[in-house]
Write a protein that holds these residues in place. Structure first.
Motif, PDB file in Angstrom:
ATOM      1  N   ARG A  30      51.825  10.000  31.954  1.00  0.00           N
ATOM      2  CA  ARG A  30      51.268   9.240  30.830  1.00  0.00           C
ATOM      3  C   ARG A  30      51.319   7.736  31.100  1.00  0.00           C
ATOM      4  NH1 ARG A  30      49.804  10.044  25.826  1.00  0.00           N
ATOM      5  NH2 ARG A  30      50.298  12.243  25.986  1.00  0.00           N
ATOM      6  N   TYR A  31      50.202   7.086  30.782  1.00  0.00           N
ATOM      7  CA  TYR A  31      50.133   5.633  30.685  1.00  0.00           C
ATOM      8  C   TYR A  31      50.295   5.246  29.217  1.00  0.00           C
ATOM      9  CZ  TYR A  31      47.787   5.218  35.304  1.00  0.00           C
ATOM     10  OH  TYR A  31      47.468   5.239  36.629  1.00  0.00           O
ATOM     11  N   THR A 122      53.688  -9.966  34.440  1.00  0.00           N
ATOM     12  CA  THR A 122      54.465 -11.207  34.504  1.00  0.00           C
ATOM     13  C   THR A 122      55.876 -10.982  35.035  1.00  0.00           C
ATOM     14  OG1 THR A 122      55.118 -10.915  32.190  1.00  0.00           O
ATOM     15  CG2 THR A 122      53.208 -12.310  32.619  1.00  0.00           C
ATOM     16  N   THR A 123      56.362  -9.745  35.035  1.00  0.00           N
ATOM     17  CA  THR A 123      57.740  -9.478  35.454  1.00  0.00           C
ATOM     18  C   THR A 123      57.789  -8.356  36.482  1.00  0.00           C
ATOM     19  OG1 THR A 123      58.183  -7.769  33.781  1.00  0.00           O
ATOM     20  CG2 THR A 123      58.554 -10.067  33.131  1.00  0.00           C
ATOM     21  N   GLN A 124      58.956  -8.234  37.063  1.00  0.00           N
ATOM     22  CA  GLN A 124      59.228  -7.095  37.934  1.00  0.00           C
ATOM     23  C   GLN A 124      59.267  -5.801  37.117  1.00  0.00           C
ATOM     24  OE1 GLN A 124      62.949  -8.589  39.203  1.00  0.00           O
ATOM     25  NE2 GLN A 124      62.054 -10.315  40.272  1.00  0.00           N
ATOM     26  N   VAL A 125      59.213  -4.688  37.805  1.00  0.00           N
ATOM     27  CA  VAL A 125      59.192  -3.374  37.158  1.00  0.00           C
ATOM     28  C   VAL A 125      60.617  -2.906  36.876  1.00  0.00           C
ATOM     29  CG1 VAL A 125      58.568  -0.951  37.483  1.00  0.00           C
ATOM     30  CG2 VAL A 125      57.003  -2.743  38.214  1.00  0.00           C
ATOM     31  N   HIS A 126      60.787  -2.262  35.728  1.00  0.00           N
ATOM     32  CA  HIS A 126      62.058  -1.626  35.371  1.00  0.00           C
ATOM     33  C   HIS A 126      61.920  -0.126  35.496  1.00  0.00           C
ATOM     34  CE1 HIS A 126      65.495  -0.218  33.045  1.00  0.00           C
ATOM     35  NE2 HIS A 126      64.680   0.364  32.189  1.00  0.00           N
ATOM     36  N   GLU A 127      62.883   0.520  36.140  1.00  0.00           N
ATOM     37  CA  GLU A 127      62.927   1.985  36.220  1.00  0.00           C
ATOM     38  C   GLU A 127      64.049   2.492  35.325  1.00  0.00           C
ATOM     39  OE1 GLU A 127      63.803   5.615  39.427  1.00  0.00           O
ATOM     40  OE2 GLU A 127      63.238   3.615  40.161  1.00  0.00           O
ATOM     41  N   GLU A 128      63.696   3.293  34.325  1.00  0.00           N
ATOM     42  CA  GLU A 128      64.700   3.825  33.417  1.00  0.00           C
ATOM     43  C   GLU A 128      65.643   4.775  34.136  1.00  0.00           C
ATOM     44  OE1 GLU A 128      62.333   3.762  29.108  1.00  0.00           O
ATOM     45  OE2 GLU A 128      63.029   5.649  29.947  1.00  0.00           O
ATOM     46  N   GLU A 129      66.826   4.947  33.553  1.00  0.00           N
ATOM     47  CA  GLU A 129      67.732   5.983  34.047  1.00  0.00           C
ATOM     48  C   GLU A 129      67.049   7.342  33.924  1.00  0.00           C
ATOM     49  OE1 GLU A 129      70.617   5.340  35.443  1.00  0.00           O
ATOM     50  OE2 GLU A 129      70.455   3.188  35.042  1.00  0.00           O
ATOM     51  N   PRO A 130      67.396   8.301  34.799  1.00  0.00           N
ATOM     52  CA  PRO A 130      66.713   9.607  34.757  1.00  0.00           C
ATOM     53  C   PRO A 130      66.850  10.288  33.407  1.00  0.00           C
ATOM     54  CG  PRO A 130      68.028   9.378  36.755  1.00  0.00           C
ATOM     55  CD  PRO A 130      68.377   8.215  35.887  1.00  0.00           C
ATOM     56  N   HIS A 131      65.807  11.014  33.042  1.00  0.00           N
ATOM     57  CA  HIS A 131      65.807  11.831  31.831  1.00  0.00           C
ATOM     58  C   HIS A 131      65.889  13.293  32.272  1.00  0.00           C
ATOM     59  CE1 HIS A 131      64.392   8.601  29.035  1.00  0.00           C
ATOM     60  NE2 HIS A 131      63.933   8.094  30.161  1.00  0.00           N
ATOM     61  N   PHE A 132      67.025  13.928  32.005  1.00  0.00           N
ATOM     62  CA  PHE A 132      67.184  15.335  32.404  1.00  0.00           C
ATOM     63  C   PHE A 132      67.988  16.062  31.338  1.00  0.00           C
ATOM     64  CE2 PHE A 132      69.180  18.972  34.370  1.00  0.00           C
ATOM     65  CZ  PHE A 132      68.136  19.519  35.110  1.00  0.00           C
ATOM     66  N   MET A 146      58.823   4.112  34.113  1.00  0.00           N
ATOM     67  CA  MET A 146      58.907   2.718  34.525  1.00  0.00           C
ATOM     68  C   MET A 146      58.232   1.858  33.469  1.00  0.00           C
ATOM     69  SD  MET A 146      55.888   2.445  37.374  1.00  0.00           S
ATOM     70  CE  MET A 146      55.319   0.866  36.746  1.00  0.00           C
ATOM     71  N   GLY A 147      58.685   0.614  33.348  1.00  0.00           N
ATOM     72  CA  GLY A 147      58.091  -0.299  32.381  1.00  0.00           C
ATOM     73  C   GLY A 147      57.874  -1.673  32.989  1.00  0.00           C
ATOM     74  N   GLN A 173      53.086  -5.235  27.063  1.00  0.00           N
ATOM     75  CA  GLN A 173      54.048  -4.411  27.776  1.00  0.00           C
ATOM     76  C   GLN A 173      53.398  -3.053  28.046  1.00  0.00           C
ATOM     77  OE1 GLN A 173      55.488  -6.193  24.870  1.00  0.00           O
ATOM     78  NE2 GLN A 173      54.102  -4.963  23.629  1.00  0.00           N
ATOM     79  N   ARG A 174      53.893  -2.383  29.069  1.00  0.00           N
ATOM     80  CA  ARG A 174      53.337  -1.078  29.422  1.00  0.00           C
ATOM     81  C   ARG A 174      54.432  -0.197  29.979  1.00  0.00           C
ATOM     82  NH1 ARG A 174      52.019   0.370  34.828  1.00  0.00           N
ATOM     83  NH2 ARG A 174      52.709  -1.183  36.344  1.00  0.00           N
ATOM     84  N   ASP A 175      54.162   1.109  30.011  1.00  0.00           N
ATOM     85  CA  ASP A 175      55.008   2.015  30.787  1.00  0.00           C
ATOM     86  C   ASP A 175      54.158   3.094  31.427  1.00  0.00           C
ATOM     87  OD1 ASP A 175      54.783   4.361  29.164  1.00  0.00           O
ATOM     88  OD2 ASP A 175      56.517   3.828  27.972  1.00  0.00           O
ATOM     89  N   HIS A 176      54.772   3.792  32.364  1.00  0.00           N
ATOM     90  CA  HIS A 176      54.132   4.877  33.105  1.00  0.00           C
ATOM     91  C   HIS A 176      55.220   5.910  33.339  1.00  0.00           C
ATOM     92  CE1 HIS A 176      51.716   6.121  36.990  1.00  0.00           C
ATOM     93  NE2 HIS A 176      51.861   7.116  36.124  1.00  0.00           N
ATOM     94  N   SER A 177      55.018   7.125  32.828  1.00  0.00           N
ATOM     95  CA  SER A 177      56.026   8.178  32.950  1.00  0.00           C
ATOM     96  C   SER A 177      55.399   9.428  33.538  1.00  0.00           C
ATOM     97  CB  SER A 177      56.636   8.499  31.573  1.00  0.00           C
ATOM     98  OG  SER A 177      55.632   8.936  30.672  1.00  0.00           O
ATOM     99  N   TRP A 178      56.243  10.252  34.173  1.00  0.00           N
ATOM    100  CA  TRP A 178      55.730  11.509  34.711  1.00  0.00           C
ATOM    101  C   TRP A 178      56.871  12.505  34.877  1.00  0.00           C
ATOM    102  CZ3 TRP A 178      55.920   6.872  37.229  1.00  0.00           C
ATOM    103  CH2 TRP A 178      56.714   6.772  38.372  1.00  0.00           C
ATOM    104  N   GLY A 179      56.527  13.778  34.721  1.00  0.00           N
ATOM    105  CA  GLY A 179      57.492  14.861  34.859  1.00  0.00           C
ATOM    106  C   GLY A 179      57.430  15.806  33.670  1.00  0.00           C
TER     107      GLY A 179
END
Length: 371
Positions: A30-31, A122-132, A146-147, A173-179
């Protein structure tokens, strides 16, 4: 089937890019994008696109909220034939330069909502902690998100108005998730809906001129966290901030006198970072809020994310936030524009939040749905 993406390096499986490792129908990519005018915080634009390779579906939504009126656009198509084209009816997402420049387009359509916007990071990418998570032995969530922060440039039409978007006035702001993504079924027209134990949660992306703050906190009681992911990120092209991930979180919220739902008025967030430092951020709610039910989060009127609605299905509606029936359907989950103060600097962003029944604080709002 072979697609253009299969001509690039990066395959992870001995098959084509339109297949994923799991056959779970809950697998989704998802975007999501959001943006708002500053300093007024009076208009918010939300949009998203979901790819369901095991359900043969791609769907999307877009919406604008301004002066208590929310316009929603939704569409769905079947994948096969063009499985990786990020386009559904009149809406498309184009990655012009990965992690830097995207283009978001909604062509003219019956909803009256249309736009052609460039997202410039405008910023670097943030990777969230894993979701499990497992439930009764079965994996119900295994995903990554990621955001990133940016600015908008382009134009937006809604409710008979045209607004020019310029990077100095439109922060994004944006995010991109998968799984495999856990279900969040709250559509009362198609029971049963999900029941939740007591909780408080907040998910936010807040941008200052020099740094961005990513936050996702979930707790059963104050200080009793069951998920925390957060980080301070620096500007694009600069050296990454050192030891800037969050290791602790505390909050105190003041709620608005809203007879129709859970609505934040202001709050204080305290972050503990890996380097041992503690930062305090004061937030104040701004006028614009987009209720994500309009984009099918949790499902609505029998339609949930990933449902097959045929070769192409498009619909739209308009909501008034002061209508009790609209707010009953919209519930709480939404992107609420906020202004923030931290270290003497002012920033803006969005918060998603909710309080479940039985959480020890904020009991006077818990008769409203938390999500």
């Amino acid at each position: 089937m072979i697609s253009a993406q299969d001509d690039l390096m990066g395959h992870q499986l001995p098959t084509t890019f339109d297949h994923v490792a799991s056959s779970d129908p809950a697998w989704v990519e998802r975007y999501w994008y959001s943006g708002h005018r500053v300093p007024e915080g009076d208009i918010v634009l939300d949009l998203g696109m979901g790819y369901y390779p095991n359900r043969n579906v791609m769907d999307c939504f877009a919406g604008v909220s301004c002066e208590g009126v929310q316009t929603n656009f939704r569409a769905s198509r079947r994948l096969r034939g063009s499985p990786l084209a990020t386009e559904v009816g009149p809406m498309r997402v184009e990655v012009l330069e990965a992690l830097r420049r995207h283009r978001l387009v909604l062509a003219q359509n019956a909803s009256g909502l249309a736009f052609d916007i460039r997202f410039e990071a405008t910023t670097q990418v943030h990777e969230e902690e894993p979701h499990f998570r497992r439930r009764d032995g079965r994996v119900v969530e295994d995903m990554v998100r990621m955001g990133q922060f940016g600015r908008y440039a382009g134009w937006l039409e809604f409710q008979g108005r045209r607004v020019d978007l310029t990077p100095d006035r439109w922060w994004a702001q944006r995010d991109h998730s998968w799984g495999i993504r856990a279900g969040m079924h709250t559509d009362e027209t198609r029971p049963p809906t999900l029941a939740y134990p007591p909780f408080f949660y907040v998910w936010g992306q807040i941008q200052f001129e020099e740094i961005g703050v990513h936050l996702y906190a979930q707790e059963r009681a104050p200080g009793r966290m069951f998920y925390l992911s957060g980080e301070l990120v620096g500007r694009l092209g600069e050296a990454p901030l050192r030891r800037a991930r969050m290791t602790g979180f505390a909050q105190r919220i003041t709620w608005a006198d809203d007879p129709l739902g859970q609505t934040i008025r202001s709050g204080t967030f305290e972050f503990t970072l890996q380097d041992g430092g503690v930062r305090t951020m004061e937030i104040t709610a701004m006028p614009a809020r987009y209720f994500l039910k309009g984009g099918l989060y949790g499902g609505m009127a029998g339609w949930s994310h990933g449902d097959d609605r045929g070769p192409l299905h498009v619909e739209h509606d308009t909501w008034r936030h002061d209508d009790p029936e609209v707010r009953r359907v919209a519930r709480t989950l939404g992107d609420h524009v906020v202004q923030a103060r931290m270290d003497g600097k002012t920033g803006w962003g969005i918060l998603e939040y909710g309080v479940g029944k039985g959480y020890p604080l904020y009991q006077d709002i818990q008769h409203f749905p938390a999500i």
